[in-house]
Design a protein around this motif. Structure first.
Motif, PDB file in Angstrom:
ATOM      1  N   LEU A  82       0.766  -1.311   0.113  1.00  0.00           N
ATOM      2  CA  LEU A  82      -0.102   0.094  -0.078  1.00  0.00           C
ATOM      3  C   LEU A  82       0.772   1.213  -0.214  1.00  0.00           C
ATOM      4  O   LEU A  82       1.819   1.393   0.757  1.00  0.00           O
ATOM      5  N   MET A  83       0.603   2.039  -0.921  1.00  0.00           N
ATOM      6  CA  MET A  83       1.213   3.387  -1.131  1.00  0.00           C
ATOM      7  C   MET A  83       0.721   4.259   0.191  1.00  0.00           C
ATOM      8  O   MET A  83      -0.524   4.024   0.562  1.00  0.00           O
ATOM      9  N   VAL A 162      -9.048  -8.533   1.494  1.00  0.00           N
ATOM     10  CA  VAL A 162      -7.766  -7.798   1.022  1.00  0.00           C
ATOM     11  C   VAL A 162      -6.630  -7.773   2.270  1.00  0.00           C
ATOM     12  O   VAL A 162      -7.285  -7.081   3.352  1.00  0.00           O
ATOM     13  N   GLN A 163      -5.482  -8.141   2.359  1.00  0.00           N
ATOM     14  CA  GLN A 163      -4.536  -8.182   3.182  1.00  0.00           C
ATOM     15  C   GLN A 163      -3.455  -7.071   2.879  1.00  0.00           C
ATOM     16  O   GLN A 163      -3.093  -7.007   1.574  1.00  0.00           O
ATOM     17  N   ILE A 164      -3.039  -6.305   3.753  1.00  0.00           N
ATOM     18  CA  ILE A 164      -1.929  -5.371   3.523  1.00  0.00           C
ATOM     19  C   ILE A 164      -0.592  -5.790   4.169  1.00  0.00           C
ATOM     20  O   ILE A 164      -0.388  -6.045   5.348  1.00  0.00           O
ATOM     21  N   TYR A 165       0.374  -6.159   3.203  1.00  0.00           N
ATOM     22  CA  TYR A 165       1.528  -7.012   3.745  1.00  0.00           C
ATOM     23  C   TYR A 165       2.646  -6.011   3.782  1.00  0.00           C
ATOM     24  O   TYR A 165       3.820  -6.225   4.387  1.00  0.00           O
ATOM     25  N   ALA A 166       2.502  -4.814   2.952  1.00  0.00           N
ATOM     26  CA  ALA A 166       3.662  -3.880   2.999  1.00  0.00           C
ATOM     27  C   ALA A 166       3.029  -2.400   3.094  1.00  0.00           C
ATOM     28  O   ALA A 166       1.965  -2.234   2.268  1.00  0.00           O
ATOM     29  N   PHE A 167       3.723  -1.528   3.267  1.00  0.00           N
ATOM     30  CA  PHE A 167       3.237   0.077   3.458  1.00  0.00           C
ATOM     31  C   PHE A 167       4.451   0.876   3.111  1.00  0.00           C
ATOM     32  O   PHE A 167       5.731   0.698   3.558  1.00  0.00           O
TER      33      PHE A 167
END
Length: 345
Positions: A82-83, A162-167
């Motif tokens: 995610l940006m 939806v999973q967020i694995y990186a930010f």
């Protein structure tokens, strides 16, 4: 009987009702898992997590958290890098007045040392000056940001499948304070990520600082590279902290002239937190960024390697080739996912 719905109409209505219930709660009156997951995306393919960086949807007019989630769902992706923009706007950050849809292509041209016109140089210089002022404004906001909003956003995304694995927020620069860096790490954790990503700063003192702060938070820092990537590019950062990891970009690695990308993935697989995938050409073929299957990047081979060796880091679609007339980034990301699904079938 004219008033009886057809089988197709009945099934369609049932699916719509169940999908609506899935989005509203994870506990659909005790329904089994396969019903709870009906209508949700699934881009985990034979053990390989295919994700996408939300930068891929930069051409879309609405960059809100809600719109970004819809783009992800419509493309069939179930895990993302995610940006910072969608998450921080959701949390109430001041609005960036710079039109990033215009600026991103110019930034890429300058980074890749392509020739810019006088007007393009002027536009980019003005945008960078505006962004500098904006970074100062948002830096102040971050020190008192409502952190519960990041947890709220995670729940919204997770309930949709939806999973967020990186930010990837803009908080890990050399000039950032420790407080800003810690804010970014904490926000990432609340979003459900296990890593933050950023461009490799080329500054050993800074990668040491980032690795030290990330380790305290139980997070990973994954460094991205472009055509400066070499087999030894990350070595200093990796030696500094177990929290320092690779955000390898396989396409840029090939365009940089590295001749054994698969060997490098095998060598570093335990320190790769996530990997960007795109199809670029070698220097001999002018380094083009092409629709998948037309370039020189061994996408098929690396996906099968990940499957066969049971590598657990995600392969992140980063859409950077020119979108064909009449198409959209959402449709093209879906094509990239279909490519991966065919490769891993």
């Amino acid at each position: 009987m004219k008033n009886q719905p057809s089988r197709r109409q009945f099934l369609g209505a049932t699916a719509a009702l169940v999908s609506g219930a899935v989005l509203s709660t994870n506990n659909v009156f005790g329904a089994p898992a396969y019903i709870r997951n009906l209508g949700k995306p699934n881009s985990l393919i034979n053990g390989v997590q295919i994700g996408a960086i939300t930068y891929s949807f930069r051409d879309m007019p609405d960059q809100s958290a809600e719109a970004t989630l819809k783009y992800v769902l419509d493309s069939g992706i179930s895990a993302i890098e995610l940006m910072g923009g969608p998450a921080e706007s959701f949390a109430g950050a001041p609005k960036n007045t710079v039109n990033m849809q215009t600026v991103f292509p110019l930034m890429r041209k300058r980074r890749e040392k392509q020739e810019l016109t006088a007007d393009e140089n002027k536009m980019l210089d003005e945008a960078e000056a505006q962004m500098k002022a904006y970074r100062q404004e948002i830096a102040k906001w971050r020190l008192s940001a409502p952190m519960s909003k990041f947890e709220q956003m995670r729940k919204m995304y997770n309930q949709a499948g939806v999973q967020i694995y990186a930010f990837k927020p803009d908080t890990f620069n050399v000039q950032s304070t420790d407080a800003e860096i810690e804010y970014g790490l904490k926000a990432a954790k609340l979003l459900g990520a296990n890593q933050v990503t950023l461009e490799h700063p080329g500054n050993d003192a800074h990668t040491l600082r980032l690795g030290t702060l990330a380790q305290k938070q139980g997070m990973k820092v994954a460094y991205h590279g472009h055509e400066q990537q070499t087999p030894t590019f990350w070595d200093t950062a990796l030696a500094q902290s177990p929290a320092n990891m690779l955000n390898l970009d396989l396409g840029h690695f090939v365009a940089a002239g590295n001749t054994d990308p698969l060997g490098f993935v095998k060598l570093k697989h335990d320190r790769i937190a996530s990997m960007h995938i795109k199809d670029r050409q070698t220097p001999e073929h002018e380094k083009g960024n092409l629709p998948w299957g037309q370039g020189d990047t061994p996408l098929l081979q690396v996906l099968k390697l990940m499957r066969d060796q049971k590598y657990t880091f995600p392969a992140t679609v980063e859409l950077e080739y020119k979108i064909p007339a009449g198409s959209t980034s959402v449709a093209e990301v879906k094509k990239c996912l279909d490519y991966c699904r065919n490769a891993l079938s």
